[in-house]
Every structure is written in structure tokens, then in C-alpha cells.
Design a protein around this motif. Sequence first.
Motif, PDB file in Angstrom:
ATOM      1  N   ARG A   1       1.228  -1.617   0.102  1.00 54.93           N
ATOM      2  CA  ARG A   1       0.202  -0.017   0.193  1.00 54.93           C
ATOM      3  C   ARG A   1       1.064   1.087   0.223  1.00 54.93           C
ATOM      4  O   ARG A   1       0.745   2.438  -0.247  1.00 54.93           O
ATOM      5  N   LYS A   2       2.182   1.137   0.162  1.00 47.81           N
ATOM      6  CA  LYS A   2       3.224   2.389   0.347  1.00 47.81           C
ATOM      7  C   LYS A   2       4.230   2.198  -0.589  1.00 47.81           C
ATOM      8  O   LYS A   2       4.828   3.315  -1.055  1.00 47.81           O
ATOM      9  N   GLU A   3       4.484   1.213  -1.362  1.00 51.95           N
ATOM     10  CA  GLU A   3       5.263   0.643  -1.947  1.00 51.95           C
ATOM     11  C   GLU A   3       4.688   0.607  -3.291  1.00 51.95           C
ATOM     12  O   GLU A   3       4.769  -0.530  -3.584  1.00 51.95           O
ATOM     13  N   PRO A   4       4.303   1.098  -4.564  1.00 48.22           N
ATOM     14  CA  PRO A   4       4.195   1.101  -6.237  1.00 48.22           C
ATOM     15  C   PRO A   4       5.135  -0.121  -5.854  1.00 48.22           C
ATOM     16  O   PRO A   4       6.237  -0.097  -6.053  1.00 48.22           O
ATOM     17  N   ILE A   5       4.579  -1.570  -6.964  1.00 47.92           N
ATOM     18  CA  ILE A   5       5.263  -2.721  -7.462  1.00 47.92           C
ATOM     19  C   ILE A   5       5.615  -1.881  -8.678  1.00 47.92           C
ATOM     20  O   ILE A   5       4.404  -2.263  -9.715  1.00 47.92           O
ATOM     21  N   ASP A   6       6.688  -2.732  -9.665  1.00 45.64           N
ATOM     22  CA  ASP A   6       7.849  -2.360 -10.855  1.00 45.64           C
ATOM     23  C   ASP A   6       6.577  -3.628 -11.915  1.00 45.64           C
ATOM     24  O   ASP A   6       7.634  -4.132 -11.851  1.00 45.64           O
ATOM     25  N   LEU A   7       5.941  -3.653 -12.815  1.00 45.28           N
ATOM     26  CA  LEU A   7       6.067  -4.549 -13.568  1.00 45.28           C
ATOM     27  C   LEU A   7       6.608  -4.746 -15.172  1.00 45.28           C
ATOM     28  O   LEU A   7       5.966  -6.091 -15.420  1.00 45.28           O
ATOM     29  N   SER A   8       7.382  -3.765 -15.303  1.00 45.36           N
ATOM     30  CA  SER A   8       7.832  -4.036 -16.556  1.00 45.36           C
ATOM     31  C   SER A   8       9.205  -4.475 -16.634  1.00 45.36           C
ATOM     32  O   SER A   8       9.416  -4.039 -18.025  1.00 45.36           O
ATOM     33  N   GLY A   9       9.989  -4.609 -15.648  1.00 46.59           N
ATOM     34  CA  GLY A   9      11.021  -5.046 -15.536  1.00 46.59           C
ATOM     35  C   GLY A   9      12.487  -4.120 -15.136  1.00 46.59           C
ATOM     36  O   GLY A   9      13.126  -4.810 -15.360  1.00 46.59           O
ATOM     37  N   HIS A  10      11.146  -2.834 -15.176  1.00 48.63           N
ATOM     38  CA  HIS A  10      12.750  -1.818 -15.170  1.00 48.63           C
ATOM     39  C   HIS A  10      13.212  -1.538 -14.023  1.00 48.63           C
ATOM     40  O   HIS A  10      14.784  -1.373 -13.624  1.00 48.63           O
ATOM     41  N   GLU A  11      12.708  -1.755 -12.111  1.00 50.39           N
ATOM     42  CA  GLU A  11      13.510  -1.938 -11.304  1.00 50.39           C
ATOM     43  C   GLU A  11      13.155  -3.548 -10.937  1.00 50.39           C
ATOM     44  O   GLU A  11      12.065  -4.132 -10.763  1.00 50.39           O
ATOM     45  N   ARG A  12      14.063  -4.179 -10.605  1.00 42.76           N
ATOM     46  CA  ARG A  12      14.334  -5.433  -9.954  1.00 42.76           C
ATOM     47  C   ARG A  12      14.576  -6.185  -8.439  1.00 42.76           C
ATOM     48  O   ARG A  12      15.172  -4.727  -8.037  1.00 42.76           O
ATOM     49  N   TYR A  13      13.283  -6.811  -7.991  1.00 42.93           N
ATOM     50  CA  TYR A  13      14.592  -6.942  -6.767  1.00 42.93           C
ATOM     51  C   TYR A  13      15.788  -8.080  -7.170  1.00 42.93           C
ATOM     52  O   TYR A  13      15.285  -8.451  -7.006  1.00 42.93           O
ATOM     53  N   VAL A  14      16.773  -7.515  -6.003  1.00 41.44           N
ATOM     54  CA  VAL A  14      17.802  -8.686  -6.672  1.00 41.44           C
ATOM     55  C   VAL A  14      17.958  -9.673  -5.526  1.00 41.44           C
ATOM     56  O   VAL A  14      18.029  -9.090  -3.503  1.00 41.44           O
ATOM     57  N   ASN A  15      18.418 -10.878  -5.909  1.00 39.82           N
ATOM     58  CA  ASN A  15      18.677 -11.398  -4.349  1.00 39.82           C
ATOM     59  C   ASN A  15      17.572 -11.573  -3.582  1.00 39.82           C
ATOM     60  O   ASN A  15      18.165 -11.427  -1.999  1.00 39.82           O
ATOM     61  N   VAL A  16      15.965 -11.857  -3.276  1.00 40.45           N
ATOM     62  CA  VAL A  16      15.327 -11.582  -2.668  1.00 40.45           C
ATOM     63  C   VAL A  16      14.624 -12.966  -2.672  1.00 40.45           C
ATOM     64  O   VAL A  16      13.370 -13.585  -3.739  1.00 40.45           O
ATOM     65  N   LEU A  17      14.128 -13.143  -1.521  1.00 39.10           N
ATOM     66  CA  LEU A  17      12.807 -13.759  -0.940  1.00 39.10           C
ATOM     67  C   LEU A  17      12.033 -13.586  -0.702  1.00 39.10           C
ATOM     68  O   LEU A  17      11.933 -12.715   0.506  1.00 39.10           O
ATOM     69  N   PHE A  18      10.445 -13.707  -1.528  1.00 47.14           N
ATOM     70  CA  PHE A  18       9.667 -12.541  -0.604  1.00 47.14           C
ATOM     71  C   PHE A  18       8.301 -13.931   0.069  1.00 47.14           C
ATOM     72  O   PHE A  18       8.248 -14.920  -0.005  1.00 47.14           O
ATOM     73  N   LEU A  19       8.962 -13.507   2.011  1.00 46.87           N
ATOM     74  CA  LEU A  19       8.060 -13.602   3.061  1.00 46.87           C
ATOM     75  C   LEU A  19       6.101 -13.176   3.049  1.00 46.87           C
ATOM     76  O   LEU A  19       6.061 -11.793   3.248  1.00 46.87           O
ATOM     77  N   GLN A  20       5.737 -14.125   2.573  1.00 47.01           N
ATOM     78  CA  GLN A  20       4.084 -13.329   2.961  1.00 47.01           C
ATOM     79  C   GLN A  20       3.514 -13.239   3.911  1.00 47.01           C
ATOM     80  O   GLN A  20       3.332 -14.147   4.280  1.00 47.01           O
ATOM     81  N   ARG A  21       3.336 -12.313   4.934  1.00 43.63           N
ATOM     82  CA  ARG A  21       2.789 -11.631   6.062  1.00 43.63           C
ATOM     83  C   ARG A  21       1.785 -10.982   5.784  1.00 43.63           C
ATOM     84  O   ARG A  21       1.410 -10.448   6.993  1.00 43.63           O
ATOM     85  N   SER A  22       1.352 -10.790   5.060  1.00 41.20           N
ATOM     86  CA  SER A  22      -0.102  -9.184   4.371  1.00 41.20           C
ATOM     87  C   SER A  22      -1.388  -9.870   5.429  1.00 41.20           C
ATOM     88  O   SER A  22      -1.838 -11.130   5.291  1.00 41.20           O
ATOM     89  N   ILE A  23      -2.264  -8.763   6.585  1.00 37.70           N
ATOM     90  CA  ILE A  23      -3.169  -9.291   6.794  1.00 37.70           C
ATOM     91  C   ILE A  23      -4.307  -9.441   5.865  1.00 37.70           C
ATOM     92  O   ILE A  23      -5.594 -10.285   5.673  1.00 37.70           O
ATOM     93  N   SER A  24      -4.225  -8.357   4.763  1.00 36.02           N
ATOM     94  CA  SER A  24      -5.330  -8.202   3.439  1.00 36.02           C
ATOM     95  C   SER A  24      -5.348  -9.301   2.493  1.00 36.02           C
ATOM     96  O   SER A  24      -4.099 -10.155   2.162  1.00 36.02           O
ATOM     97  N   ARG A  25      -6.394 -10.570   2.754  1.00 34.52           N
ATOM     98  CA  ARG A  25      -6.259 -11.864   1.898  1.00 34.52           C
ATOM     99  C   ARG A  25      -5.932 -11.317   0.295  1.00 34.52           C
ATOM    100  O   ARG A  25      -5.358 -11.989  -0.384  1.00 34.52           O
ATOM    101  N   THR A  26      -6.627  -9.803   0.259  1.00 31.11           N
ATOM    102  CA  THR A  26      -6.180  -9.949  -1.182  1.00 31.11           C
ATOM    103  C   THR A  26      -4.875  -9.503  -1.473  1.00 31.11           C
ATOM    104  O   THR A  26      -5.138  -9.810  -3.351  1.00 31.11           O
ATOM    105  N   LEU A  27      -4.505  -9.026  -0.732  1.00 30.77           N
ATOM    106  CA  LEU A  27      -2.898  -8.727  -1.527  1.00 30.77           C
ATOM    107  C   LEU A  27      -2.119  -9.199  -0.971  1.00 30.77           C
ATOM    108  O   LEU A  27      -0.718  -9.588  -1.569  1.00 30.77           O
ATOM    109  N   ALA A  28      -2.110 -10.431   0.370  1.00 27.69           N
ATOM    110  CA  ALA A  28      -1.848 -11.301   0.104  1.00 27.69           C
ATOM    111  C   ALA A  28      -1.759 -12.764  -1.041  1.00 27.69           C
ATOM    112  O   ALA A  28      -0.623 -12.622  -1.659  1.00 27.69           O
TER     113      ALA A  28
END
Length: 284
Positions: A36-63
Amino acid sequence: MATKVAIIHTAIRWEEKAIMRALDRCGVSYIMLDPRKEPIDLSGHERYVNVLFLQRSISRTLALTTSLLFDLMGYNVINRGFPTLVSQNKVLALATLSRAGVSVPRSYMIYGYDSAKKAADRLSMPFVYKPSNGSWGRFISLIRDHEDLRIVSEFMEVLHDPFMKVSLAQQFIDKGDRDIRVTVVGDHAYAPIYRVNRDHWITNTARGSEAVAAELDPELEEISIRAAKAIGVEIAGIDIFEDRSEGYIVNEVNPVPEFKNVSRVTGVDIASLIAEYIVGRLKR
Ligand SMILES: Nc1ncnc2c1ncn2[C@@H]1O[C@H](COP(=O)(O)OP(=O)(O)O)[C@@H](O)[C@H]1O
Ligand SMILES: [Mg+2]
């Protein structure tokens, strides 16, 4: 190879703080990502480097959206997108569990009054009417007679969201005043608790049930792990009923489990188990 963790969240609760401390202890660096605070780039310009995502969102839709999204973008994410989708949907989850040989309550997918009436003919009253994607015990009704069924169906009829109308008619399980929550992390089941409610048949902790430590017998351990594997979740809270005649029955699989009460009453440090599991995943 991933070297750090991004914790997707919408609030930093006791659980997230405990996970952050445990990652610190394991020497794993992490970033916090609130969609809700950070936009997520979809077009491949900004990559998360060497990241593993852990899902902890309370919002089921966002999770659901972010687990699917990062999975589709090729990142490692716990839990993966499709297993999150299946476990958030009680209709899909029960079908998947049943196919894997896990016993589940006798259930029918219903949509509207006609299908509900036919399901009622096949189940004995009382039976349970619940939306396929609810949580915290909301919108769950006990149908005692045809009048109850008519009223609940009429309310369902006026809901604007057609997804909410996808529901379950489900056998009422005579589970006494409690159900069981088992937490699965990786290949192991941990720290079962009873959620006891003497006032109401809906035993969610959010409804004021009391958490009491329970024992992990081999059967409970087996069914919990089998349920998680069937859905494909790596970290999960498995809700289980104990039927007087049929034994353990899996009710649902929660892909973003809360575990504050579990740790409090069992003394099992679930956050550390999660952090250690992540350390193992980062090495893979
Ligand atoms: N078929 C059932 N028989 C008996 N109790 C049920 C049944 N389904 C739900 N319940 C009670 O209602 C609670 C919430 O139902 P559940 O299906 O887990 O939905 P939620 O996603 O809202 O937690 C369960 O923990 C249990 O106490
Ligand atoms: Mg539940």
C-alpha cells in the motif's frame, strides 16, 4: 541465489516483529514491503535483487495478488501464488485435500438458493453455510431448518460481489467445544493448540476462544503435513476438527498463519522455526 528476505506486510504485528528478530538472530537481512506504500514495478525496470519474499499481509486480497505476482515474475515466494489461491478458497481447498486422501467434512459447493436446497436434502440438518473465501469466522451460519436456509439464501442473493456468493454447504461436525490448530513449517508440524469456546460453536481465536496446548500425536502430525503438501503451502496453519466417530478431519489451511497464541501457550518459538526454514531455503 536469494540472499535476503522481503517481508510483504500490511501491519507489523507481534508475529512480524518476532520473525524480524529471529531473522536478525540468524544473520539474515530483510526489507519490509508494504504494497500500500510501495508501488511494484511490472515492466522489468526495477528488479528486486537476490530477494526471497515472505508473505505476511493481513489483507487477503493483497496476500493473494502479491504472492501470485512475485511468483509469476519468477521470484521465490513463501507461500507460492497458486497454493495461496487454493487455500484462501474453501471450495478449491476442500476439493484438493479430498483428492489427496485427506479427510474433510462432507461439503457441497453451492451458488444461490436452488443448489443450496438440493445440498440441504443431501446433508442432515443442522448443516453449515459458509462463503468460500471468508475468515475469522465471519458470515458462517448454522442452518437448523428450511426457514434458516431461506433467510441466509435471501441475504446471499443481494450481495454485490458474485465471488462472495460462491459458498459451501457443509456437514456440521460434532467437534465438542474446540478445534485444533497445527502450524506447519516446511516438512514438519508443530505446536498444536485447542481453541476452546464454551459459548459458541465457532471457535476462531478472533471470537474469544481460549488457546490451550495440545499434544501432537502421529496421526495429527501426519494429517497436518499431508494437508499442507496437498495444497503446496510451505508455511501454514491447519485447522482440524476431531469428530467423535471419524477422527481427525481437516477444515481449512491458512496460508498466512497467526501464531502469537500458539507460541504463548506451547512455548514453541514459531518465528525462529520460520527463520531457520528461510535460512535453508536461501541455500537452495
Ligand atoms: N462444518 C463445521 N462443523 C462444525 N464447526 C464448524 C464447521 N465449519 C466451521 N466451524 C466452526 O467455525 C469456525 C470457522 O470456520 P472456518 O471454516 O474455519 O472459517 P474461517 O475461515 O472464518 O476461520 C471453525 O473454526 C469451527 O469452529
Ligand atoms: Mg478457520
